[in-house]
Motif scaffolding. Structure first.
Motif, PDB file in Angstrom:
ATOM      1  N   SER A 178     -19.849  35.330  10.065  1.00 11.56           N
ATOM      2  CA  SER A 178     -20.504  34.799  11.044  1.00 11.56           C
ATOM      3  C   SER A 178     -21.256  33.551  10.691  1.00 11.56           C
ATOM      4  O   SER A 178     -22.231  33.774   9.838  1.00 11.56           O
ATOM      5  N   ASN A 179     -21.077  32.549  11.746  1.00 14.23           N
ATOM      6  CA  ASN A 179     -22.157  31.481  11.297  1.00 14.23           C
ATOM      7  C   ASN A 179     -23.214  31.733  12.025  1.00 14.23           C
ATOM      8  O   ASN A 179     -24.281  31.163  11.426  1.00 14.23           O
ATOM      9  N   THR A 180     -23.412  32.342  13.019  1.00 15.67           N
ATOM     10  CA  THR A 180     -24.930  32.781  13.707  1.00 15.67           C
ATOM     11  C   THR A 180     -25.599  33.421  12.483  1.00 15.67           C
ATOM     12  O   THR A 180     -26.719  33.252  12.605  1.00 15.67           O
ATOM     13  N   ASN A 255     -16.060  31.972  25.391  1.00 14.79           N
ATOM     14  CA  ASN A 255     -15.734  31.588  26.782  1.00 14.79           C
ATOM     15  C   ASN A 255     -16.927  31.002  27.481  1.00 14.79           C
ATOM     16  O   ASN A 255     -17.155  31.365  28.352  1.00 14.79           O
ATOM     17  N   TYR A 291     -16.725  24.677  19.364  1.00  9.50           N
ATOM     18  CA  TYR A 291     -16.313  23.309  19.676  1.00  9.50           C
ATOM     19  C   TYR A 291     -17.144  22.725  20.566  1.00  9.50           C
ATOM     20  O   TYR A 291     -17.668  21.460  20.376  1.00  9.50           O
ATOM     21  N   ALA A 323     -20.165  25.184  15.083  1.00  8.47           N
ATOM     22  CA  ALA A 323     -19.123  25.592  13.759  1.00  8.47           C
ATOM     23  C   ALA A 323     -18.457  26.529  14.205  1.00  8.47           C
ATOM     24  O   ALA A 323     -18.493  27.371  15.107  1.00  8.47           O
ATOM     25  N   ASN A 324     -17.313  26.553  13.586  1.00  5.76           N
ATOM     26  CA  ASN A 324     -16.062  27.776  13.631  1.00  5.76           C
ATOM     27  C   ASN A 324     -15.800  28.289  12.788  1.00  5.76           C
ATOM     28  O   ASN A 324     -15.849  29.551  12.461  1.00  5.76           O
TER      29      ASN A 324
END
Ligand SMILES: Cc1cc2nc3c(=O)[nH]c(=O)nc-3n(C[C@H](O)[C@H](O)[C@H](O)COP(=O)(O)O)c2cc1C
Length: 352
Positions: A178-180, A255, A291, A323-324
């Motif tokens: 995970s980026n977070t 979303n 995005y 970041a994805n």
């Protein structure tokens, strides 16, 4: 203390008159500096700022748009200030969304927001029906009282510093990719040793959403420190929130909204909110979008936790990154400096 009252005027004076009347009664005998044009917006650090917007039939106010532009472009425009807002609309729509957009812009310009910083007046004032009943007054009387109470609170409130701030970190992500979570690890490592940090994971299956029990039932369970559903919220999260001086939420954009688990956490806070207010607890967030759209998620946090649930919003409460793929957030240009600044803001929030 001087109160900066920002009242961008509508061309339609009649549409403006309800708000003007409420303001002139609430601000009588107060020391105020009235700001009508975007160019005049220049509060001094430490001052209080109240935005009071009337909207036209399209939910717009052109001078407000000019003020919004300055707030978004001049990152230190409200440095060190504390704010509140009033939004008065002609219909049932656009008041809340305008308030959330303005609150995020004020916050990004360096302004803290008191808990429950918004007085919202829909066209019919029907949103005041419960307050009016509780105060044994009419809808207009409840509107007037809400503005008086907000002004009073805005002028008297000071967020208390803490020697050893207790921080509750809430996430619902997988640690490995995970980026977070990668950002959170960096934030945690930068915090000074005075912090006491507790982490709780709200992964899938660990909590159910609020079931919307009748008010008296919610109150009944809340008074016993729980909620109809019990579970991790009752056993771990409510006690941790009660103890905490600040929350930090790890918020991937799903979303263009908060993830379901975090939304459920906020909804389930209602039982605790029936017992207590959170004015002296600060909320921070790490928001990551693959995005775009982190501002949408940050606005959702402001609406739910600051406007509804009464948490204090420190200046620049959210770090927003794009970041994805795993590892992308920490590889972003300038990330180290942004992390340093974000943590410095957390330290300053609790400075004694
Ligand atoms: C269910 C789901 C919905 C998503 N929706 C969006 C979206 O609307 N906009 C966006 O920019 N990224 C979206 N993403 C991408 C995530 O925001 C992005 O991958 C981010 O890095 C997630 O944080 P994480 O790495 O901590 O899980 C979505 C990802 C998932 C799994």
């Amino acid at each position: 203390m001087v109160l900066n009252v920002c009242v961008p005027p509508l061309e339609d004076r009649e549409r403006q008159s309800r708000l003007d009347g409420v303001l002139s009664r609430a601000l009588a005998r107060r020391e105020v500096r009235v700001v009508r044009r975007a160019e005049e917006l220049a509060p001094r650090p430490g001052e209080r700022v109240l935005f009071a917007l009337a909207l036209d039939g399209a939910g717009q106010n052109l001078e407000y748009q000019r003020m919004l532009a300055r707030l978004r472009l001049e990152s230190g425009l409200l440095e060190g200030c504390t704010g509140g807002l009033i939004v008065d609309g002609p219909g049932e729509l656009y008041t809340k969304s305008t308030a959330a957009e303005l609150a995020l812009a004020m916050n990004g310009a360096g302004c803290a927001l008191v808990g429950r910083p918004l007085v919202e007046a829909t066209g019919s004032l029907f949103n005041f029906r419960i307050q009016a009943k509780n105060l044994s007054t009419d809808l207009m009387g409840a509107y007037q009282e809400a503005v008086r109470e907000l002004t009073e609170r805005l002028l008297s409130f000071a967020f208390p510093g803490r020697e050893r701030p207790r921080l509750l970190a809430l996430h619902a992500s997988s640690h490995h990719t995970s980026n977070t979570m990668a950002l959170w690890a960096q934030v945690r490592a930068r915090l000074s040793p005075r912090w006491e940090v507790e982490e709780i994971g709200l992964r899938n299956g660990t909590l159910s959403d609020c079931s919307g029990c009748p008010y008296t039932m919610c109150l009944h369970f809340g008074e016993r420190g729980g909620c109809f559903y019990g579970g991790v919220m009752q056993e771990a999260v409510y006690p941790a929130v009660r103890q905490a001086d600040g929350l930090i939420l790890m918020c991937p954009n799903y979303n263009d909204a908060l993830s379901a688990n975090l939304s459920a956490f906020i909804n389930r806070l209602t039982a605790l909110f029936r017992q207590t207010r959170f004015y002296e607890k600060a909320v921070f967030a790490l928001v990551v979008s693959g995005y775009s759209g982190s501002d949408t998620v940050a606005r959702q946090l402001i609406s739910s936790l600051n406007m509804n649930k009464s948490f204090y919003l420190p200046p620049r409460f959210a770090m927003m990154e794009t970041a994805n793929a795993p590892g992308e957030a920490l590889a972003a240009p300038g990330i180290e400096l942004r992390l340093d600044r974000f943590v410095q803001g957390m330290e300053e929030t609790f400075a004694l």
